[in-house]
Design a protein around this motif. Structure first.
Motif, PDB file in Angstrom:
ATOM      1  N   ASN A   1      23.781  30.962  14.757  1.00 39.64           N
ATOM      2  CA  ASN A   1      24.966  30.178  14.400  1.00 39.64           C
ATOM      3  C   ASN A   1      26.212  30.692  15.094  1.00 39.64           C
ATOM      4  OD1 ASN A   1      23.179  30.233  11.591  1.00 39.64           O
ATOM      5  ND2 ASN A   1      24.038  28.220  12.078  1.00 39.64           N
ATOM      6  N   VAL A   2      26.342  32.006  15.187  1.00 40.19           N
ATOM      7  CA  VAL A   2      27.511  32.634  15.809  1.00 40.19           C
ATOM      8  C   VAL A   2      27.045  33.796  16.670  1.00 40.19           C
ATOM      9  CG1 VAL A   2      29.679  33.874  15.400  1.00 40.19           C
ATOM     10  CG2 VAL A   2      29.044  31.987  13.899  1.00 40.19           C
ATOM     11  N   ILE A   3      27.678  33.961  17.827  1.00 38.90           N
ATOM     12  CA  ILE A   3      27.410  35.084  18.725  1.00 38.90           C
ATOM     13  C   ILE A   3      28.701  35.873  18.890  1.00 38.90           C
ATOM     14  CG2 ILE A   3      26.729  35.760  21.062  1.00 38.90           C
ATOM     15  CD1 ILE A   3      25.125  33.150  21.208  1.00 38.90           C
ATOM     16  N   VAL A   4      28.605  37.189  18.809  1.00 37.88           N
ATOM     17  CA  VAL A   4      29.766  38.072  18.976  1.00 37.88           C
ATOM     18  C   VAL A   4      29.511  38.976  20.174  1.00 37.88           C
ATOM     19  CG1 VAL A   4      31.156  39.905  17.917  1.00 37.88           C
ATOM     20  CG2 VAL A   4      30.319  37.999  16.519  1.00 37.88           C
ATOM     21  N   ASP A   5      30.509  39.123  21.038  1.00 36.93           N
ATOM     22  CA  ASP A   5      30.320  40.000  22.193  1.00 36.93           C
ATOM     23  C   ASP A   5      30.916  41.383  21.939  1.00 36.93           C
ATOM     24  OD1 ASP A   5      33.107  39.998  22.880  1.00 36.93           O
ATOM     25  OD2 ASP A   5      32.854  38.180  24.066  1.00 36.93           O
ATOM     26  N   ALA A   6      30.701  42.284  22.870  1.00 30.93           N
ATOM     27  CA  ALA A   6      31.146  43.671  22.699  1.00 30.93           C
ATOM     28  C   ALA A   6      32.656  43.806  22.670  1.00 30.93           C
ATOM     29  CB  ALA A   6      30.571  44.529  23.828  1.00 30.93           C
ATOM     30  N   TYR A   7      33.372  42.755  23.112  1.00 33.29           N
ATOM     31  CA  TYR A   7      34.831  42.804  23.186  1.00 33.29           C
ATOM     32  C   TYR A   7      35.485  42.229  21.934  1.00 33.29           C
ATOM     33  CZ  TYR A   7      33.546  43.811  27.955  1.00 33.29           C
ATOM     34  OH  TYR A   7      32.972  44.381  29.068  1.00 33.29           O
ATOM     35  N   GLY A   8      34.674  41.941  20.914  1.00 29.92           N
ATOM     36  CA  GLY A   8      35.218  41.469  19.647  1.00 29.92           C
ATOM     37  C   GLY A   8      35.498  39.984  19.606  1.00 29.92           C
ATOM     38  N   ARG A   9      34.928  39.224  20.535  1.00 27.34           N
ATOM     39  CA  ARG A   9      35.140  37.781  20.524  1.00 27.34           C
ATOM     40  C   ARG A   9      33.939  37.082  19.898  1.00 27.34           C
ATOM     41  NH1 ARG A   9      36.173  37.194  26.861  1.00 27.34           N
ATOM     42  NH2 ARG A   9      34.174  38.273  26.710  1.00 27.34           N
ATOM     43  N   ALA A  10      34.202  36.129  19.021  1.00 29.16           N
ATOM     44  CA  ALA A  10      33.149  35.364  18.368  1.00 29.16           C
ATOM     45  C   ALA A  10      33.044  33.988  19.026  1.00 29.16           C
ATOM     46  CB  ALA A  10      33.438  35.213  16.880  1.00 29.16           C
ATOM     47  N   TRP A  11      31.801  33.494  19.154  1.00 27.89           N
ATOM     48  CA  TRP A  11      31.526  32.242  19.846  1.00 27.89           C
ATOM     49  C   TRP A  11      30.616  31.369  18.992  1.00 27.89           C
ATOM     50  CZ3 TRP A  11      33.786  32.039  24.765  1.00 27.89           C
ATOM     51  CH2 TRP A  11      34.198  33.280  25.292  1.00 27.89           C
ATOM     52  N   GLU A  12      30.929  30.084  18.936  1.00 27.32           N
ATOM     53  CA  GLU A  12      30.084  29.136  18.218  1.00 27.32           C
ATOM     54  C   GLU A  12      28.739  29.017  18.921  1.00 27.32           C
ATOM     55  OE1 GLU A  12      30.189  24.457  16.734  1.00 27.32           O
ATOM     56  OE2 GLU A  12      31.605  25.174  18.250  1.00 27.32           O
ATOM     57  N   GLY A  13      27.663  29.161  18.157  1.00 27.37           N
ATOM     58  CA  GLY A  13      26.327  29.021  18.712  1.00 27.37           C
ATOM     59  C   GLY A  13      25.738  27.666  18.391  1.00 27.37           C
ATOM     60  N   ARG A  14      24.893  27.609  17.362  1.00 26.76           N
ATOM     61  CA  ARG A  14      24.209  26.366  16.972  1.00 26.76           C
ATOM     62  C   ARG A  14      25.214  25.250  16.726  1.00 26.76           C
ATOM     63  NH1 ARG A  14      18.608  25.854  17.315  1.00 26.76           N
ATOM     64  NH2 ARG A  14      17.745  24.591  15.649  1.00 26.76           N
ATOM     65  N   SER A  15      24.940  24.076  17.264  1.00 31.49           N
ATOM     66  CA  SER A  15      25.834  22.936  17.102  1.00 31.49           C
ATOM     67  C   SER A  15      25.724  22.357  15.697  1.00 31.49           C
ATOM     68  CB  SER A  15      25.494  21.861  18.128  1.00 31.49           C
ATOM     69  OG  SER A  15      26.321  20.736  17.982  1.00 31.49           O
ATOM     70  N   GLY A  16      26.804  21.743  15.253  1.00 34.70           N
ATOM     71  CA  GLY A  16      26.784  21.053  13.967  1.00 34.70           C
ATOM     72  C   GLY A  16      27.945  21.399  13.073  1.00 34.70           C
ATOM     73  N   GLY A  17      28.789  22.350  13.490  1.00 37.71           N
ATOM     74  CA  GLY A  17      29.975  22.668  12.708  1.00 37.71           C
ATOM     75  C   GLY A  17      29.908  24.031  12.080  1.00 37.71           C
ATOM     76  N   LEU A  18      30.903  24.851  12.368  1.00 37.41           N
ATOM     77  CA  LEU A  18      30.910  26.211  11.829  1.00 37.41           C
ATOM     78  C   LEU A  18      31.151  26.238  10.329  1.00 37.41           C
ATOM     79  CD1 LEU A  18      32.846  28.014  14.686  1.00 37.41           C
ATOM     80  CD2 LEU A  18      30.477  28.402  14.019  1.00 37.41           C
ATOM     81  N   THR A  19      31.830  25.227   9.795  1.00 37.90           N
ATOM     82  CA  THR A  19      32.068  25.220   8.356  1.00 37.90           C
ATOM     83  C   THR A  19      30.939  24.557   7.579  1.00 37.90           C
ATOM     84  OG1 THR A  19      33.338  23.170   8.560  1.00 37.90           O
ATOM     85  CG2 THR A  19      34.564  25.235   8.646  1.00 37.90           C
ATOM     86  N   THR A  20      29.885  24.162   8.264  1.00 42.05           N
ATOM     87  CA  THR A  20      28.746  23.557   7.592  1.00 42.05           C
ATOM     88  C   THR A  20      27.612  24.565   7.458  1.00 42.05           C
ATOM     89  OG1 THR A  20      27.692  22.768   9.619  1.00 42.05           O
ATOM     90  CG2 THR A  20      29.349  21.342   8.623  1.00 42.05           C
ATOM     91  N   ALA A  21      26.657  24.221   6.595  1.00 43.21           N
ATOM     92  CA  ALA A  21      25.478  25.081   6.397  1.00 43.21           C
ATOM     93  C   ALA A  21      24.380  24.650   7.361  1.00 43.21           C
ATOM     94  CB  ALA A  21      25.000  24.993   4.949  1.00 43.21           C
ATOM     95  N   VAL A  22      24.680  24.681   8.654  1.00 46.18           N
ATOM     96  CA  VAL A  22      23.737  24.196   9.664  1.00 46.18           C
ATOM     97  C   VAL A  22      22.519  25.113   9.737  1.00 46.18           C
ATOM     98  CG1 VAL A  22      23.418  23.886  12.139  1.00 46.18           C
ATOM     99  CG2 VAL A  22      25.423  22.973  11.026  1.00 46.18           C
ATOM    100  N   VAL A  23      21.340  24.512   9.702  1.00 42.85           N
ATOM    101  CA  VAL A  23      20.090  25.258   9.819  1.00 42.85           C
ATOM    102  C   VAL A  23      19.908  25.664  11.279  1.00 42.85           C
ATOM    103  CG1 VAL A  23      17.588  25.172   9.548  1.00 42.85           C
ATOM    104  CG2 VAL A  23      19.070  24.014   7.883  1.00 42.85           C
ATOM    105  N   ALA A  24      19.714  26.952  11.525  1.00 42.75           N
ATOM    106  CA  ALA A  24      19.523  27.458  12.879  1.00 42.75           C
ATOM    107  C   ALA A  24      18.065  27.887  13.063  1.00 42.75           C
ATOM    108  CB  ALA A  24      20.487  28.609  13.156  1.00 42.75           C
ATOM    109  N   ALA A  25      17.803  28.643  14.116  1.00 48.37           N
ATOM    110  CA  ALA A  25      16.450  29.151  14.384  1.00 48.37           C
ATOM    111  C   ALA A  25      16.583  30.620  14.735  1.00 48.37           C
ATOM    112  CB  ALA A  25      15.796  28.373  15.524  1.00 48.37           C
ATOM    113  N   HIS A  26      16.805  31.441  13.731  1.00 47.08           N
ATOM    114  CA  HIS A  26      17.100  32.855  13.986  1.00 47.08           C
ATOM    115  C   HIS A  26      16.219  33.813  13.210  1.00 47.08           C
ATOM    116  CE1 HIS A  26      19.331  33.551  10.159  1.00 47.08           C
ATOM    117  NE2 HIS A  26      19.547  32.251  10.259  1.00 47.08           N
TER     118      HIS A  26
END
Length: 637
Positions: free
Chosen positions: A214-239
Motif C-alpha cells: 500500500n505504501v513504500i518508504v525510501d531511505a530518505y524518509g519519503r513515503a510513496w503511494e503504492g497500491r492504487s485505490g486511495g490511501l484513505t481507503t482500506a484497499v486490499v493489497a498483495a503483501h
C-alpha cells in the motif's frame, strides 16, 4: 558418532541457474509457475561488471497471497532487487531434489525515464514537508509533522496502463511492516525508477496487477503511494498471505538484514501508520485480525504472518519501539482529522469531464468497452450506469462537438475494443464519433427520444432480467441513486415519463418478462398511472416503490433498502447536478455500493442516518470541493 551420523551426510541439493543482461539501473527478480514455492527453496543473485563478479546476495521468496486469493495469471517468485551498473545478472535457485519450481524465468525490468524523475525531492526533507520544487501529490497534507506527506503514484511515474487489478475494499485492523530486501546504496534520484521497476515486476511478471504494498518508504524518509485505490481507503493489497484484506502493508526500500533501518525512514513509517490507523478509527491498542481470523498485534512484521525473514534482522527487533512511536504521533494528530466515519477519499478533477476520467481510473484498471455520453444533458445516459457495470465499462463525458483532453488521455490508457455512444447527433456530434473511431469500433445507442434511447441501452445489455427498475426521465436524481441499486442486482434501469409508460419501455418489459419492477421516487416522479400500466403489462410481476420526501430522502431510502446489512463503501455525489454521479454509477456498481445524494455544503439528515447504518469503511466523494464541500462530510442539515 553413531551410524546415523556417519552415513547421513549433507542433504542433497538441486540447483538451477538463470541469467541475462543487466543495465545501468534495472530491477531484477525470478518468477516461476507455482504461486507457492516449495519449502526450503533459496535464491541468490550476483552481477558482473566487466570481468568482475559481485558477491552473492540472497533474494527473498515472496508469498503474497493465499490459494483462495490467487488467480490463474499469478506466478510465484522472488522479491525484486535493484541492480546498478551490471553487464550480466545471474540467479541460482536451490532446493531439495524434486522441489525446484518449474518454468523459472529471470525478469530484468528497465524502469526507463519519466517526467516524474525531475519533480521529486532529491534529499531528505523535514517530515511532513516537501523540498523546494517537489511535486505536490494528492496526499500532501503536511500541516503538522504528525501528518505524513505521501507522494502520489503520478509522482513516481506510474504507467496506469500496466494496472489490471480492480480496487477491492477490505478492513484495516492492523499493519504488516516489510522491507523490499533490495539494494541499500541507491540514490534519492533513483527512487522513482526503482518503484516503477517494482511496479512492473509485481503487476506483470508476478501477475498481481499492481504494486503489492500500500505504501513504500525510501531511505530518505519519503513515503510513496503504492497500491492504487486511495490511501484513505482500506484497499486490499498483495503483501502478506492470509491478511491482505485485514491489514495494510508498508515496505521500506532496502535490505535490513544487512544494515540498520535509517532513522528518517523509521520515523516516516511510524507517521504513516499513526495517520492510517487514525483514518480507520483504531489505535495500537487491541488486536488485529490475523491469519485464519486469529488475533495478533496491531503492528507486526511480515515474518509474524509468513515464512520469511522480512523485515530483516535489524528492523524486526525494533517493532516494539515503532509501536510506541506510532502512539506518540497519534497524540499529535490535528483535531480536525476525521476519525469516526472511516476513510474518506475524493474522486474529482478540474471539471465534470476530468472527474469522469478520474472515476474511470479509480474503478477500471482496464476496460474493453467504454460508454460515451454528453456532459451537458443527463437523459440519454440515465439507463447506462447498470449497463456499463454489466459490460465492465466506465462512462466518459464529452462535449457535443469535442472530446476533452482528459477523455482522450483516458481512452489512450484504456485502449478499448468497443465504444458505445449514447444518444443521437444532437447529443454527440458525428464529428466526435469519427474521432472516437481512432480508438475502437463505435456503436450508437439512440432513438427518437430519451425513452427509445433507454430501451436501446437495455437491449444492448440484457437478454433477460428478473428485476427491472423504472425512473422518471424528466429528472436525474432518482435514476442516478437507483442506478447503483440496479447495478448491484445486475438489473436494467429504464426511464419513462412521470405519467405514462412509453411504448418502447413497455416493449422492453414484455421482452424481458421480469418478476419484479421497482419504481423509483414518489408519485411526483412516477404517478399511479405508471404503476397501473406496469401491472397491466406484467400481470404476474410484483410492483414495488422506493421513495422519500425528496431526492435526498429517496436516495437514502434506496440505499437502506438495497443494503440492509451495510456496505464497506459508500459514494456521495451532489444532488444539485447530474454529471458526477452519472459517471460515478459504474464505479459504485463495481464496488456493489450505494450512491447517496448530498447538498453541496451539508448532508441531509436522512442521508446521514442511512450512512451511519451502512457503517462504511470508506466514503468516496465524487467531484471536487466546488461540487461537494468538505463541510458536507461533517455538517447535517
Amino acid at each position: 558418532m553413531d551410524d546415523t551420523e556417519t552415513t547421513a551426510g549433507p542433504r542433497p541439493v538441486e540447483e538451477v541457474t538463470v541469467s541475462g543482461p543487466g543495465g545501468d539501473l534495472v530491477v531484477v527478480g525470478v518468477s516461476w509457475a507455482e504461486v507457492d514455492a516449495g519449502a526450503g527453496l533459496t535464491a541468490k543473485l550476483r552481477s558482473r561488471e566487466g570481468e568482475t563478479w559481485s558477491g552473492w546476495t540472497d533474494l527473498e521468496i515472496t508469498a503474497p497471497v493465499s490459494a483462495a486469493e490467487a488467480h490463474e495469471e499469478m506466478r510465484g517468485g522472488t522479491e525484486p532487487l535493484a541492480v546498478m551498473d551490471a553487464d550480466e545478472i545471474e540467479v541460482t535457485l536451490a532446493g531439495a531434489p524434486g522441489t525446484l519450481p518449474t518454468d523459472p524465468e529471470l525478469v530484468v525490468v528497465d524502469p526507463g525515464q519519466s517526467a516524474a524523475d525531475a519533480n521529486v525531492p532529491v534529499g531528505e526533507a523535514p517530515l511532513g514537508q516537501s523540498s523546494a520544487g517537489a511535486a505536490t501529490g494528492a496526499f500532501a497534507v503536511g500541516a503538522t509533522n504528525a501528518v505524513p506527506k505521501i507522494y502520489s503514484r503520478a509522482d513516481w511515474g506510474a504507467d496506469e496502463s500496466l494496472r489490471t487489478w480492480k480496487p477491492q475494499i477490505g478492513t484495516v485492523t492492523g499493519v504488516v511492516v516489510h522491507h523490499t530486501a533490495g539494494a541499500n546504496g541507491y540514490t534519492a534520484e533513483a527512487v522513482p525508477g526503482i518503484i516503477r521497476g517494482i511496479y512492473t515486476y509485481h503487476a506483470k511478471s508476478l501477475g498481481w496487477g499492481d504494486v503489492g504494498y500500500n505504501v513504500i518508504v525510501d531511505a530518505y524518509g519519503r513515503a510513496w503511494e503504492g497500491r492504487s485505490g486511495g490511501l484513505t481507503t482500506a484497499v486490499v493489497a498483495a503483501h502478506a498471505k492470509g491478511v491482505n484484506s485485514t491489514t495494510f502493508g508498508i515496505s521500506v526500500m532496502g535490505n535490513f538484514d544487512k544494515i540498520p533501518v535509517p532513522d528518517a525512514a523509521f520515523r516516516t513509517v511510524a507517521q504513516v501508520i499513526a495517520w492510517k490507523f487514525a483514518v480507520h478509527g483504531i489505535t495500537t491498542a487491541g488486536t488485529a485480525i490475523g491469519v485464519d481470523g486469529k488475533a495478533m498485534k496491531r503492528v507486526v512484521g511480515h515474518r509474524d504472518v509468513g515464512n520469511t525473514a522480512c523485515p530483516g534482522a535489524y528492523f524486526y527487533p525494533r517493532l516494539g519501539e515503532l509501536t510506541e512511536l506510532v502512539d506518540d504521533y497519534q497524540v499529535l494528530l490535528p483535531d480536525d482529522l476525521n476519525l469516526t466515519s472511516g476513510g474518506v477519499t475524493r474522486i474529482g478533477g478540474a471539471d465534470r469531464y476530468a472527474t469522469a476520467a478520474a472515476t474511470s481510473r479509480f474503478a477500471f484498471p482496464a476496460a474493453d468497452t467504454v460508454f460515451i455520453t454528453t456532459g451537458t444533458q443527463y437523459a440519454d445516459a440515465l439507463s447506462a450506469g447498470p449497463a456499463a457495470v454489466k459490460l465492465g465499462a466506465p462512462i466518459l463525458l464529452v462535449q457535443r462537438a469535442a472530446i476533452p483532453m482528459t477523455v482522450h488521455q483516458e481512452l489512450q490508457r484504456l485502449r478499448p475494443s468497443r465504444i458505445y455512444v449514447l444518444g443521437g447527433p444532437a447529443a454527440v456530434a458525428d464529428s466526435v464519433v469519427t474521432e472516437l473511431m481512432a480508438y475502437a469500433g463505435v456503436t450508437r445507442l439512440a432513438g427518437s427520444d430519451r425513452y427509445q434511447t433507454s430501451a436501446a441501452v437495455g437491449r444492448a445489455g440484457w437478454g433477460s432480467a428478473q428485476t427491472v427498475y423504472l425512473a422518471s426521465g424528466q429528472d436525474f436524481a432518482d435514476g442516478l441513486a437507483g442506478g447503483a441499486a440496479a447495478a448491484a442486482g445486475g438489473a436494467p434501469l429504464y426511464v419513462t415519463p412521470g405519467n405514462l409508460l412509453t411504448h418502447s419501455v413497455k416493449a422492453e418489459l414484455q421482452r424481458l418478462g421480469p418478476n419484479q419492477v421497482v419504481l423509483l421516487g414518489g408519485e411526483g416522479a412516477l404517478n399511479g398511472g405508471v404503476a397501473e400500466a406496469v401491472q397491466q403489462t406484467l400481470p404476474g410481476a410484483r410492483v414495488t416503490r422506493l421513495a422519500g420526501s425528496d431526492r435526498y430522502d429517496t436516495a437514502a431510502t434506496i440505499a437502506g433498502a438495497t443494503w440492509p446489512n451495510g456496505s464497506g463503501v459508500a459514494f456521495l455525489a451532489t444532488g444539485t447536478d447530474f454529471a458526477d454521479a452519472l459517471s460515478g454509477v459504474p464505479a459504485a456498481g463495481v464496488a456493489a455500493a450505494p450512491v447517496l445524494l448530498t447538498r453541496p455544503a451539508c448532508l441531509p439528515r436522512r442521508a446521514s442516518e442511512v450512512l451511519g447504518g451502512l457503517a462504511p469503511t470508506v466514503i468516496a466523494v465524487f467531484g471536487g470541493t466546488g461540487a461537494v464541500k468538505t463541510s458536507a462530510l461533517n455538517d447535517v442539515c
